[in-house]
Design a protein around this motif. Structure first.
Motif, PDB file in Angstrom:
ATOM      1  N   VAL A  51       0.541  -0.718   0.081  1.00  0.00           N
ATOM      2  CA  VAL A  51      -0.243  -0.213  -0.246  1.00  0.00           C
ATOM      3  C   VAL A  51       0.777   1.449   0.203  1.00  0.00           C
ATOM      4  CG1 VAL A  51      -1.413   1.557   0.895  1.00  0.00           C
ATOM      5  CG2 VAL A  51      -1.952  -0.836   1.457  1.00  0.00           C
ATOM      6  N   GLY A  52       2.014   1.207   1.204  1.00  0.00           N
ATOM      7  CA  GLY A  52       2.299   2.124   0.835  1.00  0.00           C
ATOM      8  C   GLY A  52       3.554   2.686  -0.102  1.00  0.00           C
ATOM      9  N   SER A  53       4.262   1.833  -0.810  1.00  0.00           N
ATOM     10  CA  SER A  53       4.632   1.594  -2.622  1.00  0.00           C
ATOM     11  C   SER A  53       3.924   2.049  -2.939  1.00  0.00           C
ATOM     12  CB  SER A  53       5.694   0.720  -2.427  1.00  0.00           C
ATOM     13  OG  SER A  53       4.508  -0.953  -2.613  1.00  0.00           O
ATOM     14  N   ASN A  54       2.673   1.802  -3.192  1.00  0.00           N
ATOM     15  CA  ASN A  54       1.681   1.956  -4.480  1.00  0.00           C
ATOM     16  C   ASN A  54       1.186   3.915  -4.052  1.00  0.00           C
ATOM     17  OD1 ASN A  54       1.859  -0.311  -5.964  1.00  0.00           O
ATOM     18  ND2 ASN A  54      -0.419  -0.968  -5.723  1.00  0.00           N
ATOM     19  N   GLY A 132      -3.178  -1.994  -3.708  1.00  0.00           N
ATOM     20  CA  GLY A 132      -1.804  -2.693  -3.187  1.00  0.00           C
ATOM     21  C   GLY A 132      -2.352  -2.908  -1.850  1.00  0.00           C
ATOM     22  N   LEU A 133      -3.820  -2.436  -1.568  1.00  0.00           N
ATOM     23  CA  LEU A 133      -4.191  -2.904   0.023  1.00  0.00           C
ATOM     24  C   LEU A 133      -4.820  -4.316  -1.016  1.00  0.00           C
ATOM     25  CD1 LEU A 133      -5.502  -2.770   3.123  1.00  0.00           C
ATOM     26  CD2 LEU A 133      -7.218  -1.883   1.426  1.00  0.00           C
ATOM     27  N   MET A 134      -5.703  -4.631  -1.760  1.00  0.00           N
ATOM     28  CA  MET A 134      -6.251  -5.868  -2.540  1.00  0.00           C
ATOM     29  C   MET A 134      -4.795  -6.709  -2.771  1.00  0.00           C
ATOM     30  SD  MET A 134      -9.575  -5.319  -1.988  1.00  0.00           S
ATOM     31  CE  MET A 134      -9.305  -4.701  -0.575  1.00  0.00           C
ATOM     32  N   MET A 135      -4.515  -6.215  -3.452  1.00  0.00           N
ATOM     33  CA  MET A 135      -3.247  -6.878  -3.981  1.00  0.00           C
ATOM     34  C   MET A 135      -2.449  -7.668  -2.575  1.00  0.00           C
ATOM     35  SD  MET A 135      -2.615  -8.367  -6.836  1.00  0.00           S
ATOM     36  CE  MET A 135      -3.342  -7.220  -8.116  1.00  0.00           C
ATOM     37  N   GLY A 136      -2.008  -7.204  -1.492  1.00  0.00           N
ATOM     38  CA  GLY A 136      -1.774  -7.746  -0.028  1.00  0.00           C
ATOM     39  C   GLY A 136      -2.872  -8.460   0.461  1.00  0.00           C
TER      40      GLY A 136
END
Length: 237
Positions: A51-54, A132-136
């Protein structure tokens, strides 16, 4: 590049799941998924970095040239990984020691760099954050599923040592499913991780194949009914 939030969610959790479809980040998935607490700890850490990097990549996507794009992305991911590592040292130190080198190795997780380059560098901040949240979460769900199965088969327990991640409130969450269980060594060792992950991939493929068959049947049904109606009309006239 525009993608609906619904499609982003579906891709991350199911259709394009990084662990079951893209087969990325399998090294930590197979190495630390011996229990639910280990799997959940690594899954949350990976999600935080994703999430942060995205978000960061999306913010600078119009100012970074193609010549230095990938090195910049790696530096961003390394920064968020370091922050996550420091947080785990401060609040979940024992779990951090158990996960060991696999926390710093989040930097080399192809799923994170892949999402930064393929999605975040081409989309808005809200869409990139959701991706990022969903992939994570998709990666974490697979990790926890593998960890739960291996913990049950290997030790006969579930949610053991959850206090290492969630503190004193989870100290009594351990569920003993089989008393006097001798243990199943293969499930605890790396081959068990390969076997469980393979079964999960196979189950997903079967579900997708059945869903595709039903979708094809729905699309062809109106055509079949229409052709019957035309033949019947021709016979009457």
């Amino acid at each position: 590049m525009t993608t609906s939030y619904k499609e982003i969610t579906h891709n991350g959790l199911w259709k394009n799941n990084p662990a079951l479809v893209q087969l990325l980040g399998l090294c930590p998935l197979l190495a630390v998924s011996g229990s639910v607490v280990n799997a959940l700890g690594l899954g949350l850490a990976t999600t935080l970095v994703l999430v942060g990097s995205n978000i960061a990549v999306s913010l600078i996507r119009k100012t970074v040239s193609d010549a230095v794009r990938l090195p910049v992305f790696v530096m961003i991911i390394a920064s968020f990984t370091t922050c996550t590592e420091l947080l785990m040292k401060a609040y979940t130190y024992e779990l951090y020691q158990i996960l060991g080198i696999f926390i710093p190795l989040i930097v080399t997780n192809c799923a994170i760099l892949g999402r930064a380059d393929a999605f975040a560098s081409k989309n808005s901040v809200p869409a990139s954050a959701l991706d990022g949240l969903m992939m994570g979460m998709g990666f974490a769900l697979v990790l926890v599923s593998v960890g739960a199965i291996r913990e049950v088969l290997g030790h006969g327990t579930l949610f053991a040592d959850m206090n290492l991640l969630l503190g004193p409130m989870a100290e009594h969450w351990k569920v003993t499913l089989f008393s006097n269980y001798p243990g199943f060594l293969v499930a605890i060792l790396p081959p068990g991780a390969f076997i469980v992950t393979g079964f999960l991939i196979a189950i997903k493929n079967v579900i997708d194949a059945n869903a595709e068959k039903r979708e094809k049947a729905k699309r062809t049904e109106p055509v079949i009914k229409g052709s019957k109606r035309v033949r019947t009309t021709g016979t009457i006239s």
